[in-house]
Scaffold this motif. Structure first.
Motif, mmCIF file in Angstrom:
data_model
loop_
_atom_site.group_PDB
_atom_site.id
_atom_site.type_symbol
_atom_site.label_atom_id
_atom_site.label_comp_id
_atom_site.label_asym_id
_atom_site.label_seq_id
_atom_site.Cartn_x
_atom_site.Cartn_y
_atom_site.Cartn_z
ATOM 1 N N PHE A 1 -49.143 -103.067 -57.686
ATOM 2 C CA PHE A 1 -48.405 -102.688 -59.088
ATOM 3 C C PHE A 1 -48.181 -104.158 -59.761
ATOM 4 C CE2 PHE A 1 -48.885 -99.115 -56.168
ATOM 5 C CZ PHE A 1 -49.443 -98.283 -56.770
ATOM 6 N N GLU A 2 -48.255 -104.870 -59.501
ATOM 7 C CA GLU A 2 -47.415 -106.425 -60.094
ATOM 8 C C GLU A 2 -48.173 -107.278 -61.449
ATOM 9 O OE1 GLU A 2 -44.806 -110.264 -59.491
ATOM 10 O OE2 GLU A 2 -46.665 -109.372 -57.977
ATOM 11 N N PHE A 3 -49.398 -106.240 -62.022
ATOM 12 C CA PHE A 3 -50.134 -106.334 -63.053
ATOM 13 C C PHE A 3 -50.745 -105.128 -64.025
ATOM 14 C CE2 PHE A 3 -53.948 -107.038 -65.389
ATOM 15 C CZ PHE A 3 -53.339 -108.541 -66.030
ATOM 16 N N LEU B 1 -46.568 -94.507 -52.202
ATOM 17 C CA LEU B 1 -47.853 -94.832 -53.142
ATOM 18 C C LEU B 1 -48.465 -94.419 -53.623
ATOM 19 C CD1 LEU B 1 -49.963 -96.862 -53.108
ATOM 20 C CD2 LEU B 1 -50.838 -96.117 -51.100
ATOM 21 N N ILE B 2 -48.523 -92.486 -53.556
ATOM 22 C CA ILE B 2 -49.572 -91.238 -54.287
ATOM 23 C C ILE B 2 -49.077 -91.155 -55.779
ATOM 24 C CG2 ILE B 2 -50.308 -89.493 -54.277
ATOM 25 C CD1 ILE B 2 -50.319 -89.161 -51.054
ATOM 26 N N THR B 3 -47.389 -91.279 -55.477
ATOM 27 C CA THR B 3 -47.155 -91.340 -56.766
ATOM 28 C C THR B 3 -46.978 -92.502 -57.505
ATOM 29 O OG1 THR B 3 -44.809 -89.815 -55.226
ATOM 30 C CG2 THR B 3 -44.515 -90.810 -57.573
ATOM 31 N N TYR B 4 -47.033 -93.172 -56.878
ATOM 32 C CA TYR B 4 -47.364 -94.915 -57.902
ATOM 33 C C TYR B 4 -48.680 -94.516 -58.827
ATOM 34 C CZ TYR B 4 -43.313 -96.496 -56.644
ATOM 35 O OH TYR B 4 -41.142 -97.386 -56.217
ATOM 36 N N ILE B 5 -49.665 -94.588 -58.261
ATOM 37 C CA ILE B 5 -50.918 -94.005 -58.087
ATOM 38 C C ILE B 5 -51.132 -92.811 -59.957
ATOM 39 C CG2 ILE B 5 -53.564 -93.517 -58.101
ATOM 40 C CD1 ILE B 5 -52.647 -95.182 -55.169
ATOM 41 N N LEU B 6 -50.438 -91.639 -59.529
ATOM 42 C CA LEU B 6 -50.302 -90.650 -59.771
ATOM 43 C C LEU B 6 -49.909 -91.229 -61.442
ATOM 44 C CD1 LEU B 6 -49.827 -87.051 -58.652
ATOM 45 C CD2 LEU B 6 -51.846 -88.195 -59.107
ATOM 46 N N MET B 7 -48.319 -91.844 -61.332
ATOM 47 C CA MET B 7 -47.874 -92.038 -62.842
ATOM 48 C C MET B 7 -48.317 -92.946 -63.438
ATOM 49 S SD MET B 7 -43.611 -93.049 -61.463
ATOM 50 C CE MET B 7 -43.959 -93.495 -62.712
ATOM 51 N N GLY B 8 -48.832 -93.531 -63.033
ATOM 52 C CA GLY B 8 -50.423 -94.900 -63.577
ATOM 53 C C GLY B 8 -51.481 -93.749 -64.508
ATOM 54 N N THR C 1 -45.618 -98.568 -70.985
ATOM 55 C CA THR C 1 -45.316 -99.663 -70.359
ATOM 56 C C THR C 1 -43.733 -100.296 -69.491
ATOM 57 O OG1 THR C 1 -43.529 -100.424 -72.369
ATOM 58 C CG2 THR C 1 -46.533 -101.211 -72.203
ATOM 59 N N GLY C 2 -42.872 -99.553 -69.619
ATOM 60 C CA GLY C 2 -41.451 -99.368 -68.830
ATOM 61 C C GLY C 2 -41.555 -98.744 -67.274
ATOM 62 N N GLN C 3 -42.742 -98.044 -67.263
ATOM 63 C CA GLN C 3 -42.580 -97.192 -65.967
ATOM 64 C C GLN C 3 -43.734 -98.301 -65.189
ATOM 65 O OE1 GLN C 3 -44.682 -93.654 -66.767
ATOM 66 N NE2 GLN C 3 -42.998 -92.654 -69.093
ATOM 67 N N ALA D 1 -43.895 -101.213 -61.071
ATOM 68 C CA ALA D 1 -44.287 -103.003 -59.947
ATOM 69 C C ALA D 1 -43.234 -103.325 -59.481
ATOM 70 C CB ALA D 1 -44.827 -103.984 -61.285
ATOM 71 N N ASN D 2 -42.073 -103.103 -60.128
ATOM 72 C CA ASN D 2 -40.783 -103.760 -59.136
ATOM 73 C C ASN D 2 -39.957 -102.492 -57.900
ATOM 74 O OD1 ASN D 2 -40.716 -105.817 -60.392
ATOM 75 N ND2 ASN D 2 -39.983 -105.071 -62.712
#
Length: 279
Positions: A57-59, A138-145, A237-239, A244-245
């Motif tokens: 998710f770095e990009f 991973l699922i949480t990050y994808i959903l946040m996206g 963008t903050g999210q 990413a980090n």
């Protein structure tokens, strides 16, 4: 509404800007992860371990720029081709026109986001291995996206729907996306400053000699820190930077913020669009 959506989806399939941006996103994701993967395999590399988690998710913080490059031409063409005016002439309600365009812009942006994920997984898994840790993260990050894609799409759609000049809306969207990214990055860097720091005194044979801890003038504290922390959690963008980090601490709150932004911005956009003079 159904007729508007059907017509818009039909047009979306042949939208040049969508396919160009989606293809570019896929290429960027592949090239980015491939480059990081090759670095990790360099025998002379002695930095931090590079994993799928650290690059997947770095990009993401930059993806708003890609959304802008798609959204502005898509809606701008509605004005330049007089499609917007024709929709009003045949009797479509302004709120339906606005909502249908938002849905299309969200779907298109979601497709671009999916290309980022596909490229990352397609190259990252063979090079760096699978996702490390709990799969629910991973699922949480994808959903946040997904949800912050919805909020970014709402902001860009409102800007384009209220600006009838295609070139102006295109520049404004890119500037807005870039501004949000710079703002979130600046806030993150400010919050990352330590409260105490040590001054360099001299270099010795034993290494670097540091002085006693002193207050860091760059440290953000008090009420200002509370505001900065809120903005970091609130801004899409903050999210993206937090994802990413791998520093997400309140995923449910982040999703709620994205949903609230989407609803409020669309409501304000519809209200303003109803009063807009469309020639």
């Amino acid at each position: 509404m159904n007729k508007l959506l059907k017509a818009n989806f039909s047009r979306l399939k042949s939208e040049t800007s969508l396919w160009l941006v989606a293809g570019s996103t896929l290429g960027i994701a592949i090239a980015f992860v491939l480059g990081r993967g090759m670095i990790s395999r360099n025998p002379n590399y002695d930095g931090a371990e590079i994993t799928l988690n650290s690059v997947m998710f770095e990009f993401l913080p930059f993806i708003g720029l890609l959304f802008a490059v798609f959204t502005a031409p898509y809606i701008g063409k509605e004005y330049s081709d007089k499609t917007m005016r024709n929709k009003l002439i045949v009797g479509h309600k302004r709120e339906n026109i606005y909502i249908s365009n938002y849905i299309i812009c969200f779907v298109g942006s979601l497709f671009i986001y999916a290309m980022l994920l596909v490229g990352g997984f397609a190259v990252g898994v063979p090079l760096l291995g699978g996702w490390q840790g709990d799969i629910s993260t991973l699922i949480t990050y994808i959903l946040m996206g997904v949800f912050f894609t919805a909020s970014l799409a709402s902001v860009l759609t409102m800007l384009c729907m209220l600006c009838s000049k295609r070139s102006v809306s295109a520049v404004a969207c890119v500037i807005l996306a870039l501004g949000l990214m710079i703002l979130a990055s600046s806030i993150y860097n400010a919050l990352s400053e330590p409260e105490m720091t040590r001054e360099l005194i001299s270099y010795t044979v034993d290494g670097v000699e540091l002085g006693d801890p002193v207050p860091n003038p760059m440290y953000v504290g008090g009420f200002k820190r509370t505001v900065f922390e809120f903005l970091m959690q609130f801004l899409p963008t903050g999210q993206g930077i937090l994802i990413a980090n791998e520093e997400v601490t309140h995923p449910v709150l982040n999703i709620i913020y994205s949903m609230a932004t989407t609803v409020i911005v669309n409501f304000c956009g519809i209200a303003a669009f109803k009063k807009k003079d469309i020639k």
